[in-house]
Design an enzyme around this catalytic site. Structure first.
Site, PDB file in Angstrom:
ATOM      1  N   SER A 117      27.937  -0.031  35.181  1.00 15.51           N
ATOM      2  CA  SER A 117      26.586  -0.150  34.630  1.00 15.51           C
ATOM      3  C   SER A 117      26.567  -1.000  33.373  1.00 15.51           C
ATOM      4  O   SER A 117      27.529  -1.011  32.592  1.00 15.51           O
ATOM      5  CB  SER A 117      26.056   1.248  34.294  1.00 15.51           C
ATOM      6  N   TYR A 141      26.233   8.875  29.411  1.00 17.60           N
ATOM      7  CA  TYR A 141      26.267   8.160  30.683  1.00 17.60           C
ATOM      8  C   TYR A 141      27.074   6.869  30.560  1.00 17.60           C
ATOM      9  O   TYR A 141      28.009   6.616  31.330  1.00 17.60           O
ATOM     10  CB  TYR A 141      24.853   7.852  31.159  1.00 17.60           C
ATOM     11  N   LYS A 145      30.884   5.924  32.233  1.00 19.54           N
ATOM     12  CA  LYS A 145      31.142   4.778  33.105  1.00 19.54           C
ATOM     13  C   LYS A 145      32.263   3.901  32.529  1.00 19.54           C
ATOM     14  O   LYS A 145      33.132   3.422  33.260  1.00 19.54           O
ATOM     15  CB  LYS A 145      29.872   3.947  33.302  1.00 19.54           C
ATOM     16  N   HIS A 189      13.601   5.803  36.829  1.00 13.45           N
ATOM     17  CA  HIS A 189      13.525   4.344  36.737  1.00 13.45           C
ATOM     18  C   HIS A 189      12.087   3.857  36.635  1.00 13.45           C
ATOM     19  O   HIS A 189      11.165   4.441  37.216  1.00 13.45           O
ATOM     20  CB  HIS A 189      14.227   3.712  37.943  1.00 13.45           C
TER      21      HIS A 189
END
Length: 336
Positions: A117, A141, A145, A189
């Protein structure tokens, strides 16, 4: 090639599975359906309902399906949730990735494509952002990642693992035939939230209108899900012993929140109600990808770069699937 796709029942994963099969690859999907949808899995793929925590299942699947490469989509993606529930994100995105990598080594599978990401970059000073920029994630988050990326790099050095890590910017859109689309529960989103508001008469929250941008709202790089799926096919075709690369995936074009809302109004023919709120902590003003590396090395380029096309495809899917796909299995564990 015989490929295991984790999270292949999810949004990006299901589009990639379809593209992989259309490109001649043999695909096995592993997903626990806690976030994904059985209906989204291409019927031509082998489908196993299971968790990445199950080491025996992973090794057995890798052996029995004679897997040659893994594409790892499975994970949690809600940035705001990660701030309040970091355990879920470090466990799912980091620990279960480690479990998968260990199973791959036990089974002798040494090729992986990892779904990463742009959140690993945090709040960069430079735009567009190239892969060489130092990653400084600002949320659990993003950190989860980046930590998973670091583990993959270490496996590459120690065990000869070949990898390509793809850092997505804002993925949106749907398949052109409206069979597949974006259906998260809950939805975090921007584009689907706007389209849901158009469908249901809701209100779209705009977080911050005082950024140093032309209209005061945040600018983001939106990339069509079909272009992201195709990047995985190209990456798989490129992946061979000794390949250890990181690539950005984006359109290299920035669209503000207000521009996205305007595009959604045009696509739907509806006026969308908005409410302007204060900035969210940690939201960068501008995030745009530099994708010259993947364009040069993998000959990839976006086929659907315009926000109008992305929104039109997304709206067609949402308008033909007003209730989305079947509900995810809430009894499943949180990890895929």
């Amino acid at each position: 090639m015989r490929v295991l796709v984790t999270g292949g029942a999810g949004y990006i994963g299901s589009h990639a599975v379809r593209d992989l099969i259309n490109s001649g690859h043999s695909v096995t999907v592993l997903d626990n359906l806690s976030k994904g949808h059985r209906e989204a899995v291409d019927p031509r793929a082998s489908f196993i309902v299971g968790n990445l925590s199950n080491q025996d299942l992973l090794i057995r699947t890798l052996h029995s399906h004679q897997i040659e490469a893994v594409i790892h989509f499975a994970g949690l993606i809600d940035v705001r949730e990660s701030v309040h529930e970091p355990y879920k994100y470090y466990y799912t995105n980091l620990s279960l990735t480690l479990n998968l990598l260990y199973a791959m080594m036990k089974a002798g599978v040494k090729k992986i494509i990892y779904s990463s990401s742009a959140a690993v970059y945090g709040n960069p000073d430079i735009n567009p952002i190239a892969e060489r920029e130092h990653p400084e994630p600002i949320t659990p988050y993003g950190r989860s990642k980046l930590m998973a990326e670091t583990v993959i790099e270490d496996f590459g050095r120690a065990y000869g693992l070949s990898y390509i890590m793809l850092r997505y910017f804002n993925v949106a859109g749907a398949s052109t035939d409206s069979i597949l689309g974006e259906d998260h529960h809950p939805e975090s989103h921007l584009i689907p939230r706007i389209l849901h508001a158009a469908n249901e008469g809701g209100v779209v929250e705009i977080f911050g209108t005082d950024y140093q941008t032309p209209d005061g709202t945040c600018i983001r790089d939106f990339i069509h899900v079909l272009d992201v799926a195709r990047a995985h096919v190209l990456a798989l075709n490129h992946l061979r012993p000794g390949i250890q690369e990181i690539y950005n995936i984006g359109s290299e074009r920035g669209f503000s929140v207000k521009e996205v809302i305007a595009a959604c109004e045009k696509a739907t023919g509806k006026k969308i109600s908005t409410i302007e709120l204060k900035r969210r902590a940690g939201d960068p003003a501008i995030l745009i990808a530099n994708t010259q590396k993947i364009r040069k090395e993998l000959k990839w380029m976006p086929l659907y770069p315009s926000i109008e096309t992305i929104v039109q495809h997304s709206w067609h899917w949402h308008s033909t699937h007003p209730n989305g796909l079947e509900e995810p299995d809430d009894s499943a564990q949180i990890h895929h």
